[in-house]
Design a protein around this motif. Sequence first.
Motif, short mmCIF file in Angstrom:
data_model
loop_
_atom_site.label_atom_id
_atom_site.label_comp_id
_atom_site.label_asym_id
_atom_site.label_seq_id
_atom_site.Cartn_x
_atom_site.Cartn_y
_atom_site.Cartn_z
N UNK A 8 0.83 -1.20 0.00
CA UNK A 8 0.00 0.00 0.00
C UNK A 8 0.87 1.26 0.00
N UNK A 9 1.94 1.25 0.77
CA UNK A 9 2.83 2.42 0.80
C UNK A 9 3.50 2.60 -0.56
N UNK A 10 3.91 1.51 -1.17
CA UNK A 10 4.52 1.58 -2.50
C UNK A 10 3.55 2.21 -3.50
N UNK A 11 2.29 1.79 -3.45
CA UNK A 11 1.28 2.34 -4.36
C UNK A 11 1.03 3.82 -4.06
N UNK A 12 0.91 4.17 -2.79
CA UNK A 12 0.69 5.57 -2.43
C UNK A 12 1.84 6.46 -2.91
N UNK A 54 -4.13 14.50 -16.18
CA UNK A 54 -4.54 13.30 -15.45
C UNK A 54 -5.64 13.64 -14.45
N UNK A 55 -6.36 12.62 -14.02
CA UNK A 55 -7.32 12.77 -12.93
C UNK A 55 -6.87 11.88 -11.78
N UNK A 56 -7.27 12.25 -10.58
CA UNK A 56 -6.88 11.48 -9.40
C UNK A 56 -7.38 10.05 -9.52
N UNK A 57 -8.62 9.86 -9.94
CA UNK A 57 -9.18 8.51 -10.01
C UNK A 57 -8.43 7.65 -11.02
N UNK A 58 -8.04 8.22 -12.17
CA UNK A 58 -7.30 7.45 -13.17
C UNK A 58 -5.95 7.02 -12.63
N UNK A 59 -5.25 7.95 -11.99
CA UNK A 59 -3.93 7.62 -11.46
C UNK A 59 -4.05 6.59 -10.35
N UNK A 60 -5.02 6.75 -9.45
CA UNK A 60 -5.19 5.79 -8.36
C UNK A 60 -5.48 4.40 -8.89
N UNK A 61 -6.36 4.30 -9.88
CA UNK A 61 -6.68 2.99 -10.47
C UNK A 61 -5.47 2.38 -11.15
N UNK A 62 -4.67 3.22 -11.80
CA UNK A 62 -3.49 2.72 -12.48
C UNK A 62 -2.50 2.09 -11.49
N UNK A 70 -10.81 1.11 -4.37
CA UNK A 70 -11.78 1.79 -3.51
C UNK A 70 -11.27 3.21 -3.27
N UNK A 71 -11.83 4.17 -4.01
CA UNK A 71 -11.28 5.53 -4.00
C UNK A 71 -11.45 6.22 -2.65
N UNK A 72 -12.51 5.90 -1.91
CA UNK A 72 -12.70 6.51 -0.60
C UNK A 72 -11.59 6.11 0.36
N UNK A 73 -11.31 4.81 0.42
CA UNK A 73 -10.23 4.34 1.30
C UNK A 73 -8.88 4.87 0.83
N UNK A 74 -8.70 4.92 -0.49
CA UNK A 74 -7.45 5.47 -1.03
C UNK A 74 -7.25 6.91 -0.57
N UNK A 75 -8.30 7.75 -0.69
CA UNK A 75 -8.18 9.16 -0.34
C UNK A 75 -7.82 9.32 1.13
N UNK A 76 -8.42 8.49 1.99
CA UNK A 76 -8.12 8.57 3.42
C UNK A 76 -6.69 8.17 3.72
N UNK A 77 -6.20 7.09 3.06
CA UNK A 77 -4.83 6.65 3.27
C UNK A 77 -3.84 7.68 2.74
N UNK A 132 -0.71 14.27 4.41
CA UNK A 132 -1.27 15.42 5.09
C UNK A 132 -2.16 16.30 4.25
N UNK A 133 -2.36 15.95 2.98
CA UNK A 133 -3.23 16.70 2.07
C UNK A 133 -4.01 15.70 1.24
N UNK A 134 -5.04 16.18 0.56
CA UNK A 134 -5.81 15.31 -0.32
C UNK A 134 -5.05 15.09 -1.62
N UNK A 135 -5.32 13.99 -2.34
CA UNK A 135 -4.65 13.80 -3.64
C UNK A 135 -4.97 14.90 -4.64
N UNK A 136 -6.18 15.43 -4.62
CA UNK A 136 -6.52 16.53 -5.56
C UNK A 136 -5.71 17.77 -5.24
N UNK A 137 -5.41 18.01 -3.96
CA UNK A 137 -4.58 19.15 -3.58
C UNK A 137 -3.18 18.99 -4.19
#
Length: 329
Positions: A274-278, A293-301, A306-313, A319-324
């Motif tokens: 998970x840390x490697x992916x983050x 790019x969009x956050x969802x596309x990059x996260x899926x790649x 699960x985008x909600x859990x991804x955003x929280x992790x 310390x910031x959101x992926x969109x930030x």
Amino acid sequence: MHGSPGPAAPGAGRQVLHTTDPGQAQEFCRSLCLRPVRIRPLGDAADFAFRGDVVRLGGVTVTRIACDADACVWVGEVGAAYHVLVPLHGTMLSRHGGTEVTAGPHRAAVHRPVGDVEVRLAGQCRLFSVRLDRPVLEHEMTMTFGRQLASPLPLGASFDLTAGPGRTWAALVRLLHADLAGAGDPATAPMARRWRALVLRGLALTVPFPSADPSAPVRELRPRPVKRTMDAMHAAPAHPFTAAELAGIAGVGVRVLQESFRRHVGMPPLAYLRRLRLDGVHGELTRSEPWQASVSEVACRWGFTHLGRFAGAYRERYGVSPSHTLHDH
């Protein structure tokens, strides 16, 4: 042959372009670097011709390039990757961070992931451009040397291609490109992952990377099951690994692998994944523009389903959101 992109198999990580249009060549190179790129012919634009053949596998991108006219290539903020230019024919002048390196069939130029790079290509230039994602290469460096690096690679680094490890490494790059280019899907090429590992480890032994302070204690080397598991995760971070599958790759039981990871890595294998992916998502968002790019596309790649859990992790780690990160870097 004006603008004749070749086919790429779905998910194959291969891309081919033949063009006489500097704009198309520029966009092609931008897609490789994930950064702004400018290509400017230095002579008559009518003489410009560009060919690129790209293969990608697990954080390693190898591009065979031919440019039939003098040209200047500028890449803005090379991003979270190391780049090695291996000329096969002709010469090039590389400017990076106030340093200059003249590269040719006798010498390769190495760029660390910082700052802008300008490369001037002489006519009829043929070269391999090798892009190695920073986390992937530094992971291999740590595994090879058994300790963290003390400092970054110096600007203006280069190495000899005519003898010794440099010549061997260039041969490995050719083999990796040939093996992947000849496969319908590079990920399934019989020797693909072996060539990739050899290219990464060979560079770690070829380039004069600064070694850690010799007086510092060397950490205990990770045992082979842990290393095999980490290699698999770095080669395919988006793969939906399970604990049982990772244990099978390691050749040990799930409990043994969990205990080995806690001892030698400091966390369970799936937490490491998970840390490697983050870190991969963070790096890509940092070097991308919002229109790219969009956050969802990059996260899926990178394997997050699960985008909600991804955003929280992501927020917990950075310390910031992926969109930030995407909009404000």
